[in-house]
Design a protein around this motif. Sequence first.
Motif, PDB file in Angstrom:
ATOM      1  N   UNK B  99       0.817  -1.215   0.000  1.00 26.49           N
ATOM      2  CA  UNK B  99       0.000   0.000   0.000  1.00 26.49           C
ATOM      3  C   UNK B  99       0.852   1.266   0.000  1.00 26.49           C
ATOM      4  N   UNK B 100       1.987   1.185   0.694  1.00 21.90           N
ATOM      5  CA  UNK B 100       2.836   2.375   0.790  1.00 21.90           C
ATOM      6  C   UNK B 100       3.598   2.663  -0.485  1.00 21.90           C
ATOM      7  N   UNK B 101       3.943   1.608  -1.220  1.00 19.53           N
ATOM      8  CA  UNK B 101       4.900   1.814  -2.298  1.00 19.53           C
ATOM      9  C   UNK B 101       4.321   1.633  -3.692  1.00 19.53           C
ATOM     10  N   UNK B 102       3.052   1.292  -3.796  1.00 17.00           N
ATOM     11  CA  UNK B 102       2.463   1.163  -5.130  1.00 17.00           C
ATOM     12  C   UNK B 102       1.353   2.201  -5.275  1.00 17.00           C
ATOM     13  N   UNK B 103       1.017   2.529  -6.508  1.00 13.66           N
ATOM     14  CA  UNK B 103      -0.134   3.417  -6.729  1.00 13.66           C
ATOM     15  C   UNK B 103      -1.376   2.690  -6.238  1.00 13.66           C
ATOM     16  N   UNK B 104      -2.401   3.436  -5.818  1.00 12.63           N
ATOM     17  CA  UNK B 104      -3.601   2.787  -5.280  1.00 12.63           C
ATOM     18  C   UNK B 104      -4.170   1.734  -6.229  1.00 12.63           C
ATOM     19  N   UNK B 105      -4.120   2.059  -7.516  1.00 13.78           N
ATOM     20  CA  UNK B 105      -4.677   1.141  -8.517  1.00 13.78           C
ATOM     21  C   UNK B 105      -3.876  -0.159  -8.558  1.00 13.78           C
ATOM     22  N   UNK B 106      -2.571  -0.008  -8.579  1.00  9.27           N
ATOM     23  CA  UNK B 106      -1.688  -1.167  -8.646  1.00  9.27           C
ATOM     24  C   UNK B 106      -1.761  -1.974  -7.342  1.00  9.27           C
ATOM     25  N   UNK B 217       0.611 -15.696 -12.617  1.00 12.92           N
ATOM     26  CA  UNK B 217       1.947 -15.426 -12.078  1.00 12.92           C
ATOM     27  C   UNK B 217       2.524 -14.191 -12.750  1.00 12.92           C
ATOM     28  N   UNK B 218       2.343 -14.127 -14.083  1.00 12.69           N
ATOM     29  CA  UNK B 218       2.903 -12.996 -14.818  1.00 12.69           C
ATOM     30  C   UNK B 218       2.252 -11.686 -14.398  1.00 12.69           C
ATOM     31  N   UNK B 219       0.945 -11.719 -14.211  1.00 15.43           N
ATOM     32  CA  UNK B 219       0.246 -10.508 -13.771  1.00 15.43           C
ATOM     33  C   UNK B 219       0.784 -10.067 -12.419  1.00 15.43           C
ATOM     34  N   UNK B 220       0.939 -11.066 -11.542  1.00 17.93           N
ATOM     35  CA  UNK B 220       1.438 -10.776 -10.194  1.00 17.93           C
ATOM     36  C   UNK B 220       2.831 -10.155 -10.260  1.00 17.93           C
ATOM     37  N   UNK B 221       3.706 -10.803 -11.002  1.00 21.25           N
ATOM     38  CA  UNK B 221       5.084 -10.327 -11.072  1.00 21.25           C
ATOM     39  C   UNK B 221       5.148  -8.946 -11.719  1.00 21.25           C
ATOM     40  N   UNK B 222       4.328  -8.754 -12.779  1.00 23.30           N
ATOM     41  CA  UNK B 222       4.325  -7.466 -13.466  1.00 23.30           C
ATOM     42  C   UNK B 222       3.848  -6.367 -12.519  1.00 23.30           C
ATOM     43  N   UNK B 223       2.777  -6.654 -11.789  1.00 25.36           N
ATOM     44  CA  UNK B 223       2.233  -5.658 -10.868  1.00 25.36           C
ATOM     45  C   UNK B 223       3.230  -5.386  -9.742  1.00 25.36           C
ATOM     46  N   UNK B 224       3.981  -6.411  -9.398  1.00 29.41           N
ATOM     47  CA  UNK B 224       4.888  -6.317  -8.265  1.00 29.41           C
ATOM     48  C   UNK B 224       6.217  -5.672  -8.655  1.00 29.41           C
ATOM     49  N   UNK B 225       6.459  -5.647  -9.954  1.00 29.79           N
ATOM     50  CA  UNK B 225       7.785  -5.244 -10.444  1.00 29.79           C
ATOM     51  C   UNK B 225       8.222  -3.895  -9.894  1.00 29.79           C
TER      52      UNK B 225
END
Lengths: 316, 372
Positions: B99-106, B217-225
């Motif tokens: 929550x602290x480090x990603x945009x709210x949407x991400x 997995x790819x969505x997760x990793x991409x969002x997490x990148x």
Amino acid sequence: MARLHVVTGKGGTGKTTVAAAMALALAEEGKRILLVEVEGRQGLAQLFDVPPLPYVERRIAQGPAGGEVFALAVDAEAALLEYLDMYYHLGRAGKALEKVGAIDFVTTIAPGLRDVLLTGKVYEATRRKAHGKLAYDAVVLDAPPTGRIGRFLNVNHEVAGLAKVGPIRNQADAIMGMLRSDVTQVHLVTLLEEMPVQETLDAVEQLEALDLRIGSIVVNMVRNSPLDDDALALAVKEKLPTAELTKGLRAAGITIGDDLVATLATEAHDHAIRIGLERENRDRIDALGKKVVELALQPEGIDHGALFDLAEELRR
Amino acid sequence: MNLDLDALIDDPETRIIVTCGAGGVGKTTTAAALGLRAAERGRKVVVLTIDPARRLAQSLGLTELDNTPRAVAEVNAKNGGRLDAMMLDMKRTFDDVVLQHATPEKAEQILANPFYQALSSSFAGTQEYMAMEKLGQLHKQAERTGDWDLIVVDTPPSRSALDFLDAPERLASLLEGRFLRLLLAPARGPFKLMSAGVNMAMSVLNKVLGAQVLTDVQTFVAAFDTLFGGFRQRAEKTVALLREPHTAFLVVAAPQNDALREASYFAERLRAEGMPLAGVVLNRVTTTQAPELSAERSLAAAEKLEEADKSPLTAAVLRLHADKMQQVVGDHKRAERFRRGHRSIRIVEVPALADDVHDLTGLRQIAELLTA
């Protein structure tokens, strides 16, 4: 009858020792038992005083009743390559996965997948056939500690939630099916101390909620008190008759310094407090209504002989 | 050499104390007792516990996981100190990072991803990452607000005590790994840029995992990148923090062979990593006030009484003392062997207590023994 015995317990309760003793106890004449460890600690090698175990099933001991015990230390990375080869015939591609770091990935960022592989290997060994019959009459698993056991055994259910279809899903369903059937029993090792008992109670609740079966609660390192209940009751209240102790010590030929009687009474008092706590903890375990097995403390530590003694206790 | 823990906690240069060691040796109790003593001697202390025993948690006034340090009531504050305590909630810590480090949407996308949920709540290993993350956060807060001048951290009861040290490094090295880049690649660029080996690996994953899992997995990793850079930076910072002279590691052990073996291993490892080992706390050492009455003599006397059918009570008490003396001698032997093997390590021995700790008085008693 149960053929897969999962042994768990809080760290320090002696679960590896109990798992090994259980494997020896199950090794009746003509039986073959497999003892598996999955934590990468080489606890079995230490216990049986042999060099570190490779990822190969090898004979490690003969049970007191003549059967054979084999041991296996499962390595998640080797298990993954074996799995890929077994189900997908991927010789070179397995190597390719290793090269890009996929194997590393599996065993680090997704430690849950590690548990999938470890439980998968145990599943495979439990149902493996050789010459038209089961390769092992029973498998004893030295499992992760109570804090992680629910997650560990349920990991395939989680996987089934992630993979809706496909071979992984089928494998996960098959493993969960075996773990939840009467083939599998979970045994919890505890000491009569607050934390291990609390963890045992929590684990029983958690495991039963996951539809897993509890085989027994093993109360380990039990010490019998030389004091009878009347003496314990007096000692707890610091009311042991010092006059009698003084007289008794004289009769035994012990020269009594000023404080000896007081010191012995204090030691009895501390002991009585501990016994009281142990009994409270034992009551909490008995209230579960499960089969309870007691194993005596081995005051000299655990060696081959002690392991056999424990196995004999378990056989009874 | 003897370990002087009062000197350690009184030294204003000591800013972080980490207790580590095998499970079941009293790590958390040691952390809590030292934190309490430091607070009552004037330090502003926060204790981060991981999975404490229920009664110990209650003695600190911790009734639930809420991931926020709370003031411990009834701490003697006459020297100007204070004590806050908290239990680690690993899922919440992880969520907070997102929550602290990603945009709210991400952030929303990540929190809803099934792989994130599995990773953050049910998979092993996360606790180690999050304990380090929380330590980093507390340290930052302490620097910023001056709320605390001493952080006492307990370590997770992990498979091996080393996981705690390895977690940040492992995470950091993993984030550099080719595999994550590879998983990200389809979202970023054409497949044809990859080598044949990588292509083969991807097709294996597709075959084994199924297309839907791979996409998740790819969505997760991409969002997490976007978060990974931050993770890596903070992990490195925390490791660097642990190497500073402001940090003191305390290895907690009990005089049993397994626990001592683990302690040796840990001490060696800390040395190799250049991390400051303050010393070893040897907990639960059996002691007696009557060492002059040996196990052998005590047992012989008990047998003499039993044969003569005299005072069974005295015989029983003598048997008890004989058992105790055996433990005293065994513990002493193992402790001495450990001392001889580690001459440069400072050690404090703490006698075993009859009762469990369940209130601040009990913790104070432990602290007295730790600093005696």
